[in-house]
Design an enzyme around this catalytic site. Structure first.
Site, PDB file in Angstrom:
ATOM      1  N   SER A 199     -10.086  11.213  -0.040  1.00  0.00           N
ATOM      2  CA  SER A 199      -9.107  10.561   0.599  1.00  0.00           C
ATOM      3  C   SER A 199      -8.270  11.659   1.572  1.00  0.00           C
ATOM      4  O   SER A 199      -8.806  12.237   2.460  1.00  0.00           O
ATOM      5  CB  SER A 199      -8.289   9.842  -0.325  1.00  0.00           C
ATOM      6  OG  SER A 199      -7.463   8.908   0.098  1.00  0.00           O
ATOM      7  N   ASP A 258     -14.454   0.027   2.841  1.00  0.00           N
ATOM      8  CA  ASP A 258     -13.255   0.515   2.450  1.00  0.00           C
ATOM      9  C   ASP A 258     -12.224   0.053   3.394  1.00  0.00           C
ATOM     10  O   ASP A 258     -12.285  -0.212   4.704  1.00  0.00           O
ATOM     11  CB  ASP A 258     -13.232   1.968   2.878  1.00  0.00           C
ATOM     12  CG  ASP A 258     -11.993   2.879   2.334  1.00  0.00           C
ATOM     13  OD1 ASP A 258     -10.907   2.264   2.413  1.00  0.00           O
ATOM     14  OD2 ASP A 258     -12.007   3.961   1.904  1.00  0.00           O
ATOM     15  N   GLU A 289       0.717  -1.265  -0.023  1.00  0.00           N
ATOM     16  CA  GLU A 289      -0.081   0.015  -0.177  1.00  0.00           C
ATOM     17  C   GLU A 289       0.778   1.186   0.022  1.00  0.00           C
ATOM     18  O   GLU A 289       0.434   2.169  -0.637  1.00  0.00           O
ATOM     19  CB  GLU A 289      -0.786   0.019   1.080  1.00  0.00           C
ATOM     20  CG  GLU A 289      -1.922   1.177   1.300  1.00  0.00           C
ATOM     21  CD  GLU A 289      -2.781   1.255   0.048  1.00  0.00           C
ATOM     22  OE1 GLU A 289      -2.936   2.634  -0.347  1.00  0.00           O
ATOM     23  OE2 GLU A 289      -3.288   0.318  -0.292  1.00  0.00           O
ATOM     24  N   GLU A 290       2.024   1.224   0.639  1.00  0.00           N
ATOM     25  CA  GLU A 290       2.712   2.534   0.896  1.00  0.00           C
ATOM     26  C   GLU A 290       4.260   2.636   0.292  1.00  0.00           C
ATOM     27  O   GLU A 290       4.575   3.681  -0.011  1.00  0.00           O
ATOM     28  CB  GLU A 290       2.872   2.732   2.410  1.00  0.00           C
ATOM     29  CG  GLU A 290       1.648   2.788   3.089  1.00  0.00           C
ATOM     30  CD  GLU A 290       0.403   3.577   2.693  1.00  0.00           C
ATOM     31  OE1 GLU A 290       0.919   4.699   1.764  1.00  0.00           O
ATOM     32  OE2 GLU A 290      -0.748   3.552   3.285  1.00  0.00           O
ATOM     33  N   HIS A 297     -12.544   1.982  -1.478  1.00  0.00           N
ATOM     34  CA  HIS A 297     -11.691   3.271  -1.446  1.00  0.00           C
ATOM     35  C   HIS A 297     -11.921   4.143  -2.827  1.00  0.00           C
ATOM     36  O   HIS A 297     -12.419   5.569  -2.571  1.00  0.00           O
ATOM     37  CB  HIS A 297     -10.343   3.270  -0.932  1.00  0.00           C
ATOM     38  CG  HIS A 297      -9.727   4.537  -0.391  1.00  0.00           C
ATOM     39  ND1 HIS A 297     -10.339   5.382   0.527  1.00  0.00           N
ATOM     40  CD2 HIS A 297      -8.832   5.337  -0.970  1.00  0.00           C
ATOM     41  CE1 HIS A 297      -9.599   6.513   0.626  1.00  0.00           C
ATOM     42  NE2 HIS A 297      -8.809   6.619  -0.327  1.00  0.00           N
TER      43      HIS A 297
END
Length: 760
Positions: free
Chosen positions: A629, A704, A226-227, A736
């Protein structure tokens, strides 16, 4: 909290051969994006745009291939194309470079397309891959075969005869599959273990066996996907003798039960989620040999609370590099280890920052010399360096007050490094090249806009995925100096194009700058309404993201601008400003937000409003803030902290309490909660709820798994406890990204109705 734009496409892809340089296909004037207005297109009809049409088929952007690749030998262009009756169901198509002929390479009906595993669903959500049919494919190094994963099974496709063979992968769902570098093996992960299939003997070999429960072999952990932009947990050696892989132990990560609320029930999902300040996975790095399946473990040092964002083999297959990142992300080391000496790593590069060190994918080891290319922000801007295997910098290849986006290709034989960057304008991305020996930078791409090249592995040709505010995405084939060889998709907005009926009213923005409180320049773009009259005053919608690693003020086509065009036709102005903390402006611009979020960003958006209020045609009392977001977070912070600036706000899927978000993203900017408790409190939305007056609409997907629904419910409860009136719309089953035409149509109808009521 990454941003990736979804590219839509249709079935047929017309191609026109050309020997001339690629020219702009619309009739708008040349653009100076430093300031001033862009002239709207002079082609197209004046049909009003409706919300129902924004995301309906056929796509307004026209034909736009996804999954673009060049075969390693440079002889074929391949891409995924949706069907006429279902633009989200993809087949694999090809174009012969020599003849320009296009044909279907593989119809997805030849494959078994079924339900995805929960692990694969989550992985695709991290990759932002949406659709059905053929979604991924991999070329063999000899360009003679393709590997295609489909619903947990693997297919081997011969390019010459078109045969499709189902590979014997055993029981269970195969994920993260790929061909080995020389094409002799297929590797994949199943049941949290790594497997290798010998394509000649059809022998299946388990490279690891202890996976299961909290132990995952060869898999990227949640924050890596994800990051960090790392979607895999294993890496083949170039000679196919070994595989490096990570082993993660999630047992120390908090196990939470997450509710995904659907229209027909609630799905309870257990997930080990690393909340900010809490435990991460324990990660180890090993190398397993194919000849005996034995693993040698690399000594990563005594500190266990670390990240491994990148792993890469050297060309000799005897040495392995890995990037070691400290928990606070202020230290990033590039380390090198010989496989026969796994306990003797040495540092090649040390990156240090008082805030954080950004990650990139721009490490390239040379084959013909003992050196490598490395990207670093050590001088304040991301630039390329040539460094020897002794760790000494040999030369800085690029420099200046602008940033390199990424290395696209290194041609050692010809002595060129091809890269994309913002040297021309910060609002555009262009392709350049610089001599490997050092020297002047040459511009390759010419047209104003955004260029995303895809190079062939073994030939100096590339595909250019290009777009601008006035040109939907086009794909063309180019030679090493940028000369156009052919169209893959011209996507000209003519009378047959889906956009043509609406293009006569398509509005282009003015670009400009305002000053932040510290004197730094903030880029903005301002869209004026259709049939603009300078003697009237117009309400303004400020569309914001505002978070790190993102940039909205660009000369690029985006489906996110469709709703902007609708608003312009309803008599609104739309304003966008990239506040400090956003991307492609260097570390001084980004690091302002360190240890407190929502302060400098909101101040910069207020500076934008001050500028708007100086314009005689702006209704300064009717300005709304809208974002999703991080933009949703900004909408709440702006409305709660600066109610005199914003009459209303729309907040979509916002982070509202940073203690609810993950370690790697949150701690990068706020540090550890134990060391910056005040910063976490000041960065949360909740302390500012009392400042809210009126005019709030919130929406959130109730399934989400990125920004958890709890972020919104906490604000709902806080506002209710204060007796504050607001509106909310929650979408059962939505994630999301709020996918689906029905969901989007309802959402944008609701947002338009809200803005009409609040601002007019």
């Amino acid at each position: 909290m990454t941003i990736k734009w979804m590219r839509t496409l249709l079935l047929t892809v017309p191609m026109i051969l050309s020997n001339s340089a690629c020219s702009n296909l619309n009739t708008s004037s040349s653009l100076n994006l430093g300031s001033g207005a862009m002239e709207k297109p002079k082609v197209g009809e004046m049909t009003p745009l409706t919300i129902e049409r924004l995301y309906d088929s056929p796509a307004l952007a026209g034909t736009s291939p996804r999954g673009l690749k060049l075969s390693p030998d440079g002889k074929r262009v391949t891409y995924l194309a949706g069907r006429k009756d279902n633009q989200h169901f993809y087949d694999l198509w090809q174009m012969d470079v020599a003849s320009g002929q296009q044909s279907i390479l593989l119809n997805a009906d030849k494959l078994t397309i079924g339900e995805l595993s929960d692990e694969e669903k989550a992985r695709r959500e991290r990759q932002r891959i949406y659709g059905q049919g053929i979604m991924e494919y991999f070329w063999s190094d000899d360009s003679q075969a393709l590997l295609i994963p489909a619903s947990g099974v693997l297919y081997y496709v011969s390019v010459n005869d078109g045969s499709v063979k189902l590979l014997p992968t055993g029981d269970g769902f195969a994920t993260d599959a790929r061909l080995s570098p020389k094409g002799h093996f297929v590797s994949f992960v199943r049941d949290q273990n790594l497997f290798v299939l010998d394509l000649k003997t059809k022998t299946l070999q388990a490279m690891t066996t202890d996976g299961g429960g909290a132990i995952k072999n060869a898999m990227a952990e949640f924050v890596a996907q994800e990051e960090m932009g790392r979607m895999t947990g294993y890496w083949w050696s170039p000679d196919e003798s070994a595989i490096a892989y990570t082993r993660i132990d999630e047992s120390g990560v908090e196990l939470v039960t997450r509710n995904e609320i659907y229209a027909d029930g609630i799905k309870l999902t257990e997930q080990r989620y690393p909340y900010a300040g809490k435990n991460n996975v324990q990660i180890t790095l090993g190398v397993v040999q194919l000849n005996d399946s034995k693993t040698q473990w690399i000594d990563l040092g005594s500190e266990q609370d670390i990240y491994l964002p990148r792993v890469k083999w050297l060309p000799d297959s005897k040495q392995l590099s890995y990037q070691w990142q400290s928990r606070d992300q202020q230290t990033l080391d590039l380390r090198l280890v010989s496989i026969d000496k796994p306990n003797a790593s040495k540092n090649l590069v040390e990156e240090r920052s008082d805030a954080w060190v950004n990650l990139n994918n721009d490490l390239h080891f040379m084959k013909q010399q003992e050196s490598f290319i490395w990207a670093s922000e050590r001088d304040g801007f991301n630039h390329l360096y040539l460094i020897g295997l002794d760790g000494k910098v040999q030369k800085q290849l690029t420099s200046g007050d602008w940033v390199v986006d990424e290395v696209e290709r290194v041609d050692e034989k010809s002595g060129w490094v091809y890269f994309t960057g913002r040297k021309t304008l910060v609002t555009e991305k262009h392709l350049y090249r610089v001599p490997l020996a050092g020297g002047e930078i040459e511009s390759i791409s010419q047209r104003s806009g955004m260029h995303s090249p895809v190079f062939a592995d073994n030939e100096a040709v590339y595909l250019d995925y290009f777009s601008s505010l006035s040109q939907p995405p086009q794909v063309s084939l180019h030679g090493d100096k940028g000369q156009q060889l052919a169209w893959v998709e011209q996507n000209k907005v003519d009378k047959s194009h889906p956009l043509y009926p609406f293009f006569g009213q398509w509005q282009l923005p003015e670009f400009g700058q305002v000053k932040a409180e510290d004197g730094q320049a903030l880029q903005y773009r301002l869209f004026k309404p259709t049939n603009f009259d300078a003697n009237k005053q117009y309400p303004v919608v400020v569309r914001v993201y505002g978070g790190p690693h993102a940039q909205l003020v660009v000369n690029s086509w985006s489906e996110h601008d469709y709703f902007t065009q609708y608003l312009l036709q309803q008599g609104f102005m739309v304003f966008q400003l990239d506040n400090r903390g956003s991307a492609h402006r260097g570390t001084q611009f980004e690091h302002v937000i360190y240890q407190q979020l929502g302060e400098a960003e909101v101040n910069d958006q207020k500076a934008g409003v001050d500028y708007l209020r100086s314009l005689p045609y702006v209704d300064g009392d009717n300005i709304a803030l809208y974002g999703h977001s991080y933009g949703g977070y900004m909408a709440l912070m702006g409305l709660f902290k600066a109610p005199s600036y914003f009459k209303a706000a729309i907040s979509g899927a916002p982070v509202t309490d940073w203690a609810l978000y993950d370690t790697h993203y949150t701690e990068r900017y706020l540090g550890h909660p134990d060391k910056n408790a005040k910063g976490y409190e000041a960065s949360s939305v909740l302390p500012y709820v009392k400042g809210y007056q009126s005019g709030l609409l919130m929406y959130h997907g109730m399934a989400d798994d990125n920004v958890l629904f709890e972020n919104s419910t906490k604000v709902y409860k806080a506002l209710q406890d204060e007796g504050k009136l607001f509106q909310m719309i929650d979408y059962p089953g939505s994630k999301h990204s709020m996918r689906g035409n029905k969901v989007r149509t309802h959402l944008y109808r609701s947002l338009a109705d809200f803005l009409e009521r609040e601002l007019k």
